[in-house]
Design a protein around this motif. Structure first.
Motif, PDB file in Angstrom:
ATOM      1  N   THR A 320       0.817  -1.225   0.000  1.00  0.00           N
ATOM      2  CA  THR A 320       0.000   0.000   0.000  1.00  0.00           C
ATOM      3  C   THR A 320       0.847   1.270   0.000  1.00  0.00           C
ATOM      4  OG1 THR A 320      -0.271   0.288   2.401  1.00  0.00           O
ATOM      5  CG2 THR A 320      -1.801  -1.222   1.278  1.00  0.00           C
ATOM      6  N   GLN A 321       2.167   1.173  -0.060  1.00  0.00           N
ATOM      7  CA  GLN A 321       2.973   2.398  -0.151  1.00  0.00           C
ATOM      8  C   GLN A 321       2.740   3.067  -1.505  1.00  0.00           C
ATOM      9  OE1 GLN A 321       6.942   0.952   0.647  1.00  0.00           O
ATOM     10  NE2 GLN A 321       6.867   1.613   2.776  1.00  0.00           N
ATOM     11  N   PRO A 322       2.563   4.388  -1.532  1.00  0.00           N
ATOM     12  CA  PRO A 322       2.305   5.079  -2.803  1.00  0.00           C
ATOM     13  C   PRO A 322       3.591   5.317  -3.578  1.00  0.00           C
ATOM     14  CG  PRO A 322       2.307   6.660  -1.019  1.00  0.00           C
ATOM     15  CD  PRO A 322       2.505   5.304  -0.379  1.00  0.00           C
ATOM     16  N   PRO A 336       0.530   7.659 -11.289  1.00  0.00           N
ATOM     17  CA  PRO A 336       0.547   7.166  -9.897  1.00  0.00           C
ATOM     18  C   PRO A 336       0.359   5.657  -9.841  1.00  0.00           C
ATOM     19  CG  PRO A 336      -1.557   8.209 -10.397  1.00  0.00           C
ATOM     20  CD  PRO A 336      -0.679   8.440 -11.591  1.00  0.00           C
ATOM     21  N   CYS A 337       0.922   5.051  -8.812  1.00  0.00           N
ATOM     22  CA  CYS A 337       0.791   3.607  -8.599  1.00  0.00           C
ATOM     23  C   CYS A 337       0.853   3.319  -7.107  1.00  0.00           C
ATOM     24  CB  CYS A 337       1.873   2.831  -9.354  1.00  0.00           C
ATOM     25  SG  CYS A 337       3.571   3.247  -8.866  1.00  0.00           S
ATOM     26  N   GLU A 338       0.591   2.067  -6.745  1.00  0.00           N
ATOM     27  CA  GLU A 338       0.568   1.664  -5.337  1.00  0.00           C
ATOM     28  C   GLU A 338       1.064   0.236  -5.211  1.00  0.00           C
ATOM     29  OE1 GLU A 338      -3.103   0.639  -2.709  1.00  0.00           O
ATOM     30  OE2 GLU A 338      -2.769   2.810  -2.503  1.00  0.00           O
ATOM     31  N   ARG A 358       5.219  -5.710  -7.025  1.00  0.00           N
ATOM     32  CA  ARG A 358       4.204  -5.373  -8.016  1.00  0.00           C
ATOM     33  C   ARG A 358       3.367  -4.205  -7.523  1.00  0.00           C
ATOM     34  NH1 ARG A 358       2.085 -11.387  -9.993  1.00  0.00           N
ATOM     35  NH2 ARG A 358       4.011 -11.943 -11.109  1.00  0.00           N
ATOM     36  N   ALA A 359       3.192  -3.240  -8.394  1.00  0.00           N
ATOM     37  CA  ALA A 359       2.408  -2.044  -8.063  1.00  0.00           C
ATOM     38  C   ALA A 359       1.320  -1.876  -9.110  1.00  0.00           C
ATOM     39  CB  ALA A 359       3.298  -0.810  -8.017  1.00  0.00           C
ATOM     40  N   ASN A 360       0.097  -1.705  -8.650  1.00  0.00           N
ATOM     41  CA  ASN A 360      -1.022  -1.459  -9.556  1.00  0.00           C
ATOM     42  C   ASN A 360      -1.095   0.018  -9.905  1.00  0.00           C
ATOM     43  OD1 ASN A 360      -1.674  -4.154  -9.389  1.00  0.00           O
ATOM     44  ND2 ASN A 360      -3.271  -3.856  -7.848  1.00  0.00           N
ATOM     45  N   ASN A 380       7.477   6.092  -2.127  1.00  0.00           N
ATOM     46  CA  ASN A 380       7.630   6.798  -0.860  1.00  0.00           C
ATOM     47  C   ASN A 380       7.610   5.764   0.258  1.00  0.00           C
ATOM     48  OD1 ASN A 380       7.328   8.343   1.494  1.00  0.00           O
ATOM     49  ND2 ASN A 380       6.203   9.937   0.413  1.00  0.00           N
ATOM     50  N   VAL A 381       8.752   5.567   0.921  1.00  0.00           N
ATOM     51  CA  VAL A 381       8.872   4.555   1.969  1.00  0.00           C
ATOM     52  C   VAL A 381       8.787   5.162   3.366  1.00  0.00           C
ATOM     53  CG1 VAL A 381      10.212   3.014   0.505  1.00  0.00           C
ATOM     54  CG2 VAL A 381      11.398   4.699   1.917  1.00  0.00           C
ATOM     55  N   GLY A 382       8.285   6.387   3.467  1.00  0.00           N
ATOM     56  CA  GLY A 382       8.083   6.995   4.778  1.00  0.00           C
ATOM     57  C   GLY A 382       9.088   8.091   5.071  1.00  0.00           C
ATOM     58  N   ARG A 383       8.916   8.711   6.251  1.00  0.00           N
ATOM     59  CA  ARG A 383       9.787   9.807   6.681  1.00  0.00           C
ATOM     60  C   ARG A 383      10.958   9.250   7.500  1.00  0.00           C
ATOM     61  NH1 ARG A 383       7.956  14.798   6.012  1.00  0.00           N
ATOM     62  NH2 ARG A 383       9.200  15.637   7.719  1.00  0.00           N
ATOM     63  N   HIS A 384      12.144   9.743   7.171  1.00  0.00           N
ATOM     64  CA  HIS A 384      13.361   9.348   7.872  1.00  0.00           C
ATOM     65  C   HIS A 384      14.225  10.589   8.066  1.00  0.00           C
ATOM     66  CE1 HIS A 384      12.719   4.948   7.421  1.00  0.00           C
ATOM     67  NE2 HIS A 384      12.126   5.297   6.290  1.00  0.00           N
TER      68      HIS A 384
END
Length: 405
Positions: A320-322, A336-338, A358-360, A380-384
């Motif tokens: 579910t990561q965008p 865009p994909c997810e 795999r990203a839809n 985008n794997v989050g804030r670091h």
């Protein structure tokens, strides 16, 4: 007396600089060395300068002297003096020369600056401004220190979205195989691989002559069985009527199978899509067994992107990561994909491990998208923290090396 004005110190040889850096007047006469200025000594008492020794010997033991012309603490030119060896320079003469030549410093500096090229002009301005701005008490130094401190705080404590960039390929979301509906002969192919098709469009035809003959025979059997059943019923022979009815049912069932095969002999597109594979032109007239693949078909409205994720980035990816995707064919359009799924097993490529994610594609895909297109995906794997984003690969490599030791 012979006078010679040297070039500006910034472009003169090391010999003129050697003389000018002592901020005084130096020379050599037949009787020995002398100096006039901040380091005045008696004749013969100075240790001497290589410049004047060589110059003195070159001009047949003549008297020579060098007078630096100073403007605002900067030596802008060197005045060279020479006359016969029997007429040595005196301190008074050299002092008068200094007083007479000093007003020339401004004109010489302006003359040199007027002949500078654009690159030389820029270089001189930079050389003059850097010490003023970044000297011990310069404003630029304070600004640089404040900027460095602010950057250090931001680098060590700030957080930002971390987007990883990986290679990817476009694949159909659902890929379907259109197989031979029965054992038979390929009669015709109406599409080619890569062709766009619409729902209901005829794709492949199977030979049906034998089926039509078989259908005619079965239709006759059904009619005969129906007549026999009616005749036996009229005669009251119930056993014969039952046998005729059984033959009628068997013939009707076989006729239904033949009708179904005739219907299936025309393979049509079940929806709008694209033909991925299936070159059948050279196979027309060949017999194919039941279930053999003829065409590969995909829905034109639904696509997915397969990401090749390096091993060191795999732990950061989650479902579910965008993300976004840009194809090599159209890098100006971002889609865009997810993330939908992540394979648990790696594969080897160029002696490195990669994982498939795999990203839809979300939203409406562009019409120009095709299966097999290469591109680049950003997830985008989050804030670091900024320092971790910049150094985590290096830190991981060092930790691994330390562990190996």
């Amino acid at each position: 007396m012979y006078f010679r004005i040297g070039r500006l110190v910034s472009t003169c040889t090391w010999r003129s600089r050697h003389c000018a850096c002592h901020a005084g007047v130096f020379g050599r006469a037949a009787g020995g060395l002398f100096s006039v200025g901040k380091r005045t000594r008696k004749r013969g008492g100075h240790t001497g300068h290589r410049l004047h020794r060589e110059w003195h010997e070159t001009v047949a033991q003549a008297c020579v002297a060098s007078v630096p012309l100073v403007l605002d603490g900067r030596c802008v030119a060197v005045l060279g003096l020479r006359r016969r060896g029997s007429e040595p320079f005196s301190s008074g003469e050299l002092q008068r020369v200094v007083e007479m030549a000093s007003p020339l410093s401004t004109g010489l500096l302006l003359l040199d600056r007027g002949h500078r090229s654009l690159s030389r002009h820029i270089a001189d301005d930079v050389r003059d401004e850097v010490p003023r701005w970044f000297g011990r008490h310069g404003r630029g130094r304070r600004i640089a220190l404040v900027a460095a401190a602010a950057f250090g705080v931001w680098f060590g404590f700030a957080k930002k979205d971390y987007e990883v960039t990986v290679s990817c390929t476009v694949h159909p979301l659902e890929q379907r195989t259109l197989a031979a509906p029965f054992e038979g002969v390929i009669a015709a192919q109406h599409v080619e691989p890569g062709e766009q098709v619409v729902a209901g469009q005829l794709l492949v035809e199977m030979e049906t002559r034998e089926l039509r003959v078989r259908r005619a025979e079965l239709v006759a059997e059904v009619e005969v069985a129906s007549v026999e059943r009616s005749h036996a019923t009229d005669l009251g022979d119930m056993a014969a009527a039952a046998q005729a009815h059984a033959r009628w049912k068997a013939a009707t069932a076989r006729l239904a199978v033949v009708d179904l095969q005739l219907q299936q002999s025309q393979i049509r597109a079940i929806s709008d899509g694209v033909i991925l594979e299936g070159e059948l032109a050279h196979r027309v007239g060949q017999t194919v067994p039941l279930g053999e693949s003829l065409l590969e078909f995909s829905d034109a409205q639904h696509w997915r992107v397969e990401l090749e994720v390096p091993e060191y980035l795999a732990p950061l990816l989650e479902i579910t990561q965008p993300g976004t995707f840009a194809a090599v064919a159209r890098p100006d359009i971002v889609t865009p994909c997810e993330i939908h799924s992540i394979h648990a097993t790696a594969f080897r490529k160029h002696a490195k491990n990669y994982f498939v994610a795999r990203a839809n594609i979300t939203g409406t895909p562009p019409d120009w998208m095709r299966a097999g297109m290469d591109g680049v995906a950003r997830v985008n794997v989050g804030r670091h923290r900024v320092w971790w984003i910049s150094l985590h690969r290096l830190i991981g490599a060092l930790q691994l090396q330390i562990w190996k030791w």
